[in-house]
Design a protein around this motif. Structure first.
Motif, short mmCIF file in Angstrom:
data_model
loop_
_atom_site.label_atom_id
_atom_site.label_comp_id
_atom_site.label_asym_id
_atom_site.label_seq_id
_atom_site.Cartn_x
_atom_site.Cartn_y
_atom_site.Cartn_z
N UNK A 163 -48.45 50.10 61.40
CA UNK A 163 -48.35 48.77 60.79
C UNK A 163 -49.57 48.87 59.65
N UNK A 164 -49.23 47.87 58.83
CA UNK A 164 -50.41 47.83 57.83
C UNK A 164 -51.94 47.82 58.26
N UNK A 165 -52.18 46.62 59.28
CA UNK A 165 -53.53 46.82 59.57
C UNK A 165 -54.23 48.14 59.94
N UNK A 166 -53.29 48.88 60.92
CA UNK A 166 -53.96 50.58 61.29
C UNK A 166 -53.98 51.23 59.93
N UNK A 167 -52.96 51.13 59.08
CA UNK A 167 -53.03 52.06 57.97
C UNK A 167 -54.27 51.59 57.10
N UNK A 168 -54.49 50.45 57.07
CA UNK A 168 -55.75 49.68 56.14
C UNK A 168 -57.07 50.35 56.94
N UNK A 169 -56.84 50.26 58.38
CA UNK A 169 -58.10 50.93 59.21
C UNK A 169 -58.41 52.50 58.94
N UNK A 170 -57.36 53.10 58.64
CA UNK A 170 -57.36 54.59 58.67
C UNK A 170 -57.70 54.89 57.18
N UNK A 171 -57.43 54.07 56.18
CA UNK A 171 -57.76 54.13 54.79
C UNK A 171 -59.38 53.75 54.87
N UNK A 172 -59.94 52.82 55.45
CA UNK A 172 -61.24 52.41 55.71
C UNK A 172 -62.23 53.63 56.13
N UNK A 173 -61.55 54.38 57.27
CA UNK A 173 -62.34 55.16 57.81
C UNK A 173 -62.37 56.65 56.86
N UNK A 174 -61.16 56.88 56.10
CA UNK A 174 -61.21 57.90 55.16
C UNK A 174 -62.00 57.59 54.11
N UNK A 175 -62.25 56.50 53.67
CA UNK A 175 -63.12 56.11 52.45
C UNK A 175 -64.59 56.39 52.90
N UNK A 176 -64.75 55.83 54.23
CA UNK A 176 -66.16 56.06 54.73
C UNK A 176 -66.81 57.53 54.64
N UNK A 177 -65.67 58.34 55.27
CA UNK A 177 -66.09 59.66 55.44
C UNK A 177 -66.01 60.47 54.09
#
Lengths: 391, 76
Positions: A322-336
């Motif tokens: 779903x879009x929310x989980x994709x955004x969540x994944x991208x946010x964690x990727x950006x954080x790392x």
């Protein structure tokens, strides 16, 4: 077809746990230990999903045959791709919503996948297939494979045990039951249940509104949701680790005070540790190596950042298509990525010793922990937001 | 058996790429390794105390499952 999932409050879960704890040690003298554990696991699935258990057994038999072919130097690469592609296809079927008028066999398959927690089974499948293909371990036997893929106490929410770790557990002698071990295991299970059904449940029922509130309560809820998420999720691991200890089945730890992390790299070393390890071994490193081969070793930092972004986006999709989980994944990727870049810049300017001294300053520690915590809280708002109410 | 794992291959140039993401492995392993239970040779009163706390936790879990939170709500 009634949906089924592993419920920590269900009678079948605790019956399986009691049988496993009481019988595994005596069974060691009668049966091979793995066979005893397999009987418990199959018995648990039979209680949970009845004859649909046959579907899970057929799947394991099929994978068992494919893993044998995976170890073949000639066909291994192709078979590995078939295993991964097949697993991902089943995963997509499992995660995407079914049409309302689905045929009964389709609905039966879907309910079976939900009950065994196929999201986690897929990760274990990939781990065992790549381990066998790499030649680090021989192909597993049927009973061992079933126990690795579907241990009843790790079905609900992991941990995701590495196949190497599972094999190491088999090689280790069965632990002698001791009063201290039993007390420690019982304490861990009871603490997990207390966290989930008393603490997390109270926070959820008394304070959480799925971010329906605005203003100061939104900020408060953001932090209470962060707290609730950790308590609820880590409770499953507490129960699994405690039961593992009682049964003498090696079960890895999954959390190590994650909200004390000073950056997102450290966060993933402390939060859902077994998933973080899996992402590193099966997404980050392969993606990075593929790019390194392509570029001949140039642009190392850039490649590292791109690999992180790709790995965490895929991880987001694994959590939910779903879009929310994709955004969540991208946010964690950006954080790392930010943490990787920041560490790179600091190392160039201060040197390794300078960076170490810098990171040990108390106020840097406090600020870094705070920023990391807020970033994680913001990412959780995206998935905790009650989208259907807001539309 | 030959080792074909990507993780065992050096990066181009012969040197493994040090990445921040890979640095945590040792820590994670350390966490998993620290599983030995504390409390060998525990005095009886500590046993009793720990068992009492377990019993309280289980009673609270069962109580909350039945009616606990409704009571809290009424308290508000």
């Amino acid at each position: 077809v009634s949906p089924a999932s592993v419920d920590l409050f269900s009678a079948s879960f605790w019956l399986a746990a009691a049988v496993a704890v009481l019988l595994l040690t005596p069974l060691t003298r009668v049966f091979p230990r793995q066979l005893g554990f397999a009987l418990v696991n199959v018995g648990f699935l039979l209680a949970l999903i009845k004859l649909r258990t046959l579907g899970a057994i057929v799947g394991v038999v099929l994978l068992h045959a494919l893993l044998r072919a995976c170890a073949d130097p000639k066909r291994g690469s192709l078979v590995l791709r078939v295993v991964i592609a097949g697993g991902v296809a089943v995963f997509c079927f499992h995660k995407l919503p079914l049409p309302a008028a689905s045929a009964k066999p389709v609905a039966l398959l879907e309910s079976m996948l939900g009950a065994i927690g196929f999201s986690y089974v897929l990760l274990r499948m990939v781990d065992v297939a790549r381990t066998v293909y790499a030649g680090r371990q021989p192909p597993p036997g049927l009973v061992g494979l079933f126990n690795y893929l579907m241990p009843f106490h790790m079905l609900a929410a992991g941990p995701i045990q590495a196949y190497d770790d599972f094999v190491a557990g088999l090689a280790a002698p069965a632990p002698a039951p001791s009063a201290v071990n039993v007390l420690s295991g019982v304490e861990r299970v009871a603490f997990g249940m207390f966290k989930k059904f008393v603490v997390a449940y109270s926070i959820e029922r008394l304070f959480l509104t799925a971010f329906m509130a605005d203003g100061w309560y939104f900020v408060l809820e953001m932090h209470l949701y962060l707290l609730w998420f950790y308590i609820d999720f880590s409770a499953y691991s507490d129960v699994a680790v405690g039961l593992g200890q009682l049964m003498g089945v090696r079960t890895p730890e999954n959390f190590n005070r994650p909200y004390l992390a000073r950056n997102m790299i450290e966060f993933w070393e402390r939060w859902h540790i077994t998933l973080g390890d899996w992402i590193r071994r099966h997404l980050y490193v392969p993606i990075q190596l593929a790019w390194v081969r392509r570029t001949g070793g140039r642009y190392q930092l850039g490649i590292s950042l791109v690999s992180v972004a790709a790995a965490f986006t895929i991880s987001g999709a694994w959590h939910g298509l779903t879009l929310p989980f994709l955004i969540w994944g991208v946010m964690h990727g950006v954080g790392v990525m930010i943490a990787t870049l920041y560490r790179h810049v600091l190392t160039r300017r201060l040197g390794k010793k300078g960076v170490k001294a810098y990171l040990e300053r108390p106020w840097i520690r406090v600020v870094a922990t705070f920023v990391t915590l807020e970033w994680v809280a913001a990412s959780l708002v995206v998935v905790g937001w009650h989208w259907e109410f807001r539309r | 058996m030959t080792d074909r794992s990507p993780g065992s291959m050096p990066a181009a140039g012969g040197e493994a790429i040090p990445t921040a993401a890979s640095e945590g492995r040792a820590k994670g392993d350390a966490v998993r390794g620290a599983a030995s239970p504390p409390g060998a040779g525990l005095p009886a009163w500590q046993w009793a105390l720990r068992l009492l706390w377990v019993a309280i936790e289980i009673i609270l879990v069962c109580w909350f499952a039945q009616k606990g939170l409704m009571f809290v709500y009424q308290g508000f």
